[in-house]
Design an enzyme around this catalytic site. Structure first.
Site, short mmCIF file in Angstrom:
data_model
loop_
_atom_site.label_atom_id
_atom_site.label_comp_id
_atom_site.label_asym_id
_atom_site.label_seq_id
_atom_site.Cartn_x
_atom_site.Cartn_y
_atom_site.Cartn_z
CB SER A 21 14.99 -3.61 74.50
OG SER A 21 15.48 -2.78 73.47
CE1 TYR A 74 15.07 -4.95 70.70
CE2 TYR A 74 14.97 -7.33 70.44
CZ TYR A 74 15.47 -6.21 71.07
OH TYR A 74 16.38 -6.35 72.09
P1 NAP Z 1 21.64 -13.43 71.56
O1 NAP Z 1 23.12 -13.35 71.68
O2 NAP Z 1 20.99 -13.46 70.22
O3 NAP Z 1 21.12 -14.69 72.43
C1 NAP Z 1 19.74 -14.95 72.45
C2 NAP Z 1 19.55 -16.28 73.12
O4 NAP Z 1 18.15 -16.60 73.10
C3 NAP Z 1 20.28 -17.40 72.37
O5 NAP Z 1 20.82 -18.33 73.29
C4 NAP Z 1 19.14 -18.04 71.58
O6 NAP Z 1 19.35 -19.40 71.30
C5 NAP Z 1 18.01 -17.92 72.59
N1 NAP Z 1 16.71 -18.12 71.95
C6 NAP Z 1 16.22 -17.47 70.88
N2 NAP Z 1 14.99 -17.94 70.59
C7 NAP Z 1 14.71 -18.91 71.50
C8 NAP Z 1 13.60 -19.77 71.73
N3 NAP Z 1 12.51 -19.74 70.94
N4 NAP Z 1 13.67 -20.65 72.76
C9 NAP Z 1 14.77 -20.71 73.55
N5 NAP Z 1 15.87 -19.92 73.39
C10 NAP Z 1 15.81 -19.03 72.37
O7 NAP Z 1 20.98 -12.20 72.30
P2 NAP Z 1 21.54 -11.29 73.49
O8 NAP Z 1 22.16 -10.06 72.94
O9 NAP Z 1 22.27 -12.13 74.48
O10 NAP Z 1 20.12 -10.83 74.10
C11 NAP Z 1 19.49 -11.56 75.14
C12 NAP Z 1 18.25 -10.77 75.48
O11 NAP Z 1 18.60 -9.40 75.74
C13 NAP Z 1 17.23 -10.72 74.36
O12 NAP Z 1 15.92 -10.74 74.91
C14 NAP Z 1 17.49 -9.35 73.70
O13 NAP Z 1 16.34 -8.85 73.05
C15 NAP Z 1 17.83 -8.54 74.90
N6 NAP Z 1 18.59 -7.32 74.66
C16 NAP Z 1 19.79 -7.39 74.01
C17 NAP Z 1 20.51 -6.19 73.85
C18 NAP Z 1 21.85 -6.14 73.16
O14 NAP Z 1 22.28 -5.01 72.85
N7 NAP Z 1 22.49 -7.24 72.91
C19 NAP Z 1 20.01 -4.98 74.36
C20 NAP Z 1 18.76 -4.99 74.98
C21 NAP Z 1 18.07 -6.18 75.14
P3 NAP Z 1 19.77 -19.81 69.80
O15 NAP Z 1 21.20 -19.49 69.68
O16 NAP Z 1 19.46 -21.29 69.74
O17 NAP Z 1 18.92 -19.00 68.85
C1 GCO Z 2 19.07 -2.54 67.35
C2 GCO Z 2 19.68 -3.26 68.52
C3 GCO Z 2 18.90 -2.92 69.78
C4 GCO Z 2 19.55 -3.60 70.95
C5 GCO Z 2 18.82 -3.32 72.22
C6 GCO Z 2 18.90 -1.90 72.63
O1 GCO Z 2 19.01 -3.12 66.26
O2 GCO Z 2 18.70 -1.37 67.56
O3 GCO Z 2 19.68 -4.66 68.32
O4 GCO Z 2 17.58 -3.31 69.64
O5 GCO Z 2 19.55 -4.97 70.78
O6 GCO Z 2 17.54 -3.85 72.23
O7 GCO Z 2 18.40 -1.80 73.95
#
Ligand code: NAP
Ligand code: GCO
Length: 267
Positions: free
Chosen positions: A147, A160
């Site tokens: 992230s 986080y």
């Molecule tokens: P999301 O929409 O919240 O999806 C997260 C997924 O992880 C969901 O399918 C959730 O399942 C699953 N999960 C959570 N806890 C779990 C567990 N204990 N065991 C198995 N599955 C679990 O998140 P996203 O935005 O797609 O993010 C995916 C990854 O990218 C995460 O690691 C997040 O930190 C990272 N990320 C996101 C962003 C962003 O801007 N969106 C940016 C940087 C990094 P449930 O629905 O059952 O909870």
């Molecule tokens: C926040 C956001 C970020 C993004 C991502 C950025 O609250 O600042 O959720 O953490 O998810 O991780 O790279």
């Protein structure tokens, strides 16, 4: 010679954790498009069923498993099932993650621990479970979804940021410890991506205006937009393919340039 074969994932088994939707689903779709067999898991059967149906709609026969990635016994049992039913995991994407946005001094220790458990301990548990078979097979790919908070802090995301900062170093340590077995471990650092996880940051205000954080991020991103989950597919295929066999311990930021830019003066 067809150089693009270096980017092919034909014959590879890719396990993307927590990939019923969101970033994990988009990465799995891209990897399937490059020829990989897709395995994914989620915590609840209903989500796994929904995920299988969603993949089917995209023409992908994904293998779904109910597994909480923080539960080491469940992870080990799932790895055995995958190896029996699908094959050895060639590519692991540690994608499953949660965030809790709470000011640090108001955050209960159990909430801090839960974020660390899912976002840092689980990638350790799942990587530890698949590496022995990767070694036996002669190599593998591990991609940790880091992230911008692997590099920056901000209000309310202490747990986080601590987890994602740790995940960056876990990535580098796996790369260091298992590179000699032809295992490459890299991270992808998404910028701000429009998924359910960031929906609260993009919610329309009562007066119909855009969320202040939404406006902030768009003004800080040269691309002038939030990322789409599909923006992560290409970088993920690259890091999962032979094209990146000498890339190891790196975090590939896919952030639209936000980390390079001072930001646009508010109009
Ligand atoms: P999301 O929409 O919240 O999806 C997260 C997924 O992880 C969901 O399918 C959730 O399942 C699953 N999960 C959570 N806890 C779990 C567990 N204990 N065991 C198995 N599955 C679990 O998140 P996203 O935005 O797609 O993010 C995916 C990854 O990218 C995460 O690691 C997040 O930190 C990272 N990320 C996101 C962003 C962003 O801007 N969106 C940016 C940087 C990094 P449930 O629905 O059952 O909870
Ligand atoms: C926040 C956001 C970020 C993004 C991502 C950025 O609250 O600042 O959720 O953490 O998810 O991780 O790279």
């Amino acid at each position: 010679m067809d150089y693009m074969k270096n980017y092919s994932l034909e014959g590879k088994v890719a396990w993307i954790t927590g990939a019923s939707y969101g970033i994990g689903f988009a990465i799995a779709k891209a990897m399937a498009g490059a020829g990989a067999t897709i395995v994914f898991n989620d915590i609840r059967q209903e989500l796994v069923d929904k995920g299988v149906a969603a993949y089917k709609e995209e023409g992908i026969q994904a293998h779904g498993y109910v597994c909480d990635v923080t539960d080491e016994d469940a992870v080990n049992a799932t790895v055995s099932e995958i190896e029996k039913e699908v094959g050895t995991v060639d590519i692991l994407v540690n994608n499953a993650g949660i965030i809790k946005r709470i000011p640090m001094i108001e955050m209960a220790a159990k909430d801090f621990r839960q974020v660390i458990d899912v976002d840092l301990n689980a990638p350790f548990i799942v990587s530890k479970a698949v590496i022995p078979a990767m070694i036996k097979k002669g190599g593998g790919k591990i991609i940790n979804i880091c992230s911008m908070m692997s590099e920056f802090g901000r209000e309310t995301v202490s747990a986080y940021a601590a987890a994602k900062g740790g995940l960056k170093m876990l990535t580098r340590n796996i790369a260091s410890e298992y590179g000699e077995y032809n295992i490459q471990c890299n991270g992808i650092g998404p910028g701000y991506i429009a998924t359910p996880q960031t929906a609260p940051l993009r919610e329309k205000q009562a007066d119909g205006s855009r969320h202040p954080f939404d406006q902030f991020i768009v003004s800080k991103t040269p691309a002038g937009r939030w990322g789409e989950a599909s923006d992560l597919g290409g970088p993920a295929v690259f890091l999962a393919s032979a094209a990146s066999d000498f890339v190891n311990g790196q975090i590939l930021y896919v952030d639209g340039g936000i980390q390079a830019y001072i930001g646009k003066q508010p109009s």
